[in-house]
Design a protein around this motif. Structure first.
Motif, PDB file in Angstrom:
ATOM      1  N   UNK A  14      21.746 -10.797 130.173  1.00  0.00           N
ATOM      2  CA  UNK A  14      20.350 -10.495 129.840  1.00  0.00           C
ATOM      3  C   UNK A  14      20.237  -9.034 129.458  1.00  0.00           C
ATOM      4  N   UNK A  15      19.316  -8.778 128.566  1.00  0.00           N
ATOM      5  CA  UNK A  15      19.067  -7.423 128.106  1.00  0.00           C
ATOM      6  C   UNK A  15      17.580  -7.338 127.789  1.00  0.00           C
ATOM      7  N   UNK A  16      17.110  -6.210 127.389  1.00  0.00           N
ATOM      8  CA  UNK A  16      15.712  -6.076 126.972  1.00  0.00           C
ATOM      9  C   UNK A  16      15.623  -6.070 125.455  1.00  0.00           C
ATOM     10  N   UNK A  17      16.355  -5.217 124.805  1.00  0.00           N
ATOM     11  CA  UNK A  17      16.355  -5.128 123.345  1.00  0.00           C
ATOM     12  C   UNK A  17      17.791  -4.982 122.905  1.00  0.00           C
ATOM     13  N   UNK A  72      12.390  -4.186 112.258  1.00  0.00           N
ATOM     14  CA  UNK A  72      11.997  -2.816 112.581  1.00  0.00           C
ATOM     15  C   UNK A  72      12.534  -2.355 113.936  1.00  0.00           C
ATOM     16  N   UNK A  73      12.896  -3.294 114.803  1.00  0.00           N
ATOM     17  CA  UNK A  73      13.369  -2.946 116.143  1.00  0.00           C
ATOM     18  C   UNK A  73      14.890  -2.806 116.223  1.00  0.00           C
ATOM     19  N   UNK A  77      16.856   0.302 121.566  1.00  0.00           N
ATOM     20  CA  UNK A  77      17.598  -0.333 122.652  1.00  0.00           C
ATOM     21  C   UNK A  77      19.095  -0.371 122.406  1.00  0.00           C
ATOM     22  N   UNK A  78      19.713  -1.506 122.709  1.00  0.00           N
ATOM     23  CA  UNK A  78      21.159  -1.671 122.549  1.00  0.00           C
ATOM     24  C   UNK A  78      21.566  -2.177 121.168  1.00  0.00           C
ATOM     25  N   UNK A  79      20.591  -2.430 120.274  1.00  0.00           N
ATOM     26  CA  UNK A  79      20.933  -2.941 118.945  1.00  0.00           C
ATOM     27  C   UNK A  79      21.977  -2.085 118.218  1.00  0.00           C
ATOM     28  N   UNK A  80      21.861  -0.767 118.204  1.00  0.00           N
ATOM     29  CA  UNK A  80      22.859   0.030 117.468  1.00  0.00           C
ATOM     30  C   UNK A  80      24.294  -0.161 117.965  1.00  0.00           C
ATOM     31  N   UNK A  81      24.466  -0.609 119.198  1.00  0.00           N
ATOM     32  CA  UNK A  81      25.807  -0.821 119.749  1.00  0.00           C
ATOM     33  C   UNK A  81      26.366  -2.209 119.438  1.00  0.00           C
TER      34      UNK A  81
END
Length: 155
Positions: A14-17, A72-73, A77-81
């Motif tokens: 689980x994560x948030x973003x 746009x999101x 959060x962790x998206x760039x990783x």
């Protein structure tokens, strides 16, 4: 997802973003965002009274807006990783056929999601199977039936 693609995502957390983070078979980090396309209770009521046309343009525009909002999101959060980015849109109030029509699967662009899937929950059969449509995917195209719609699973 496994029935449509033949692929599994392991070690899901689980994560948030994004909502979930896992690993694919190549050990790449996969971010998975799950959202819903639905209408307000008042709009659902009116859609029952006056059903939309065969090609539901209102749902189509909402789908495009929802995809834009999620795009746009991707810098938060962790998206760039994440090495791969997957968006799953659960269709609650409009089916795949009403939204996709003649739409073809697009190829991903380098700044957006690698995969965008529509998951049709408007006619979830008794055993939980849903149809999937690849809106964006690098290799797969179109709609994937994941169940035996309306057929008994036994003799």
């Amino acid at each position: 997802y496994q029935l449509a693609t033949g692929e599994t995502i392991s070690e899901i957390f689980d994560s948030e973003t994004p909502d979930f983070i896992g690993r694919d078979k190549a050990r790449r980090t996969v971010g998975i965002e799950i959202t819903q396309l639905r209408f307000s209770p008042d709009e659902r009521h009116m859609r029952r009274i006056e059903p939309p046309e065969a090609h539901d343009m209102d749902a189509w525009w909402r789908l495009l807006d929802l995809m834009h909002q999620k795009d746009q999101k991707l810098r938060q959060g962790y998206w760039p990783r994440c090495d791969r980015k997957i968006l799953v849109i659960m269709l609650i109030d409009a089916g795949i056929g009403a939204i996709t029509g003649a739409t073809k699967t697009d190829k991903p662009n380098k700044h957006g999601f690698d995969e965008v899937w529509l998951a049709d929950h408007t006619q979830v059969e008794a055993f939980g199977a849903i149809d999937l449509f690849a809106v964006v995917h690098p290799t797969l195209e179109g709609q994937f039936a994941t169940g035996d719609c309306g057929q008994k699973p036994f003799g």
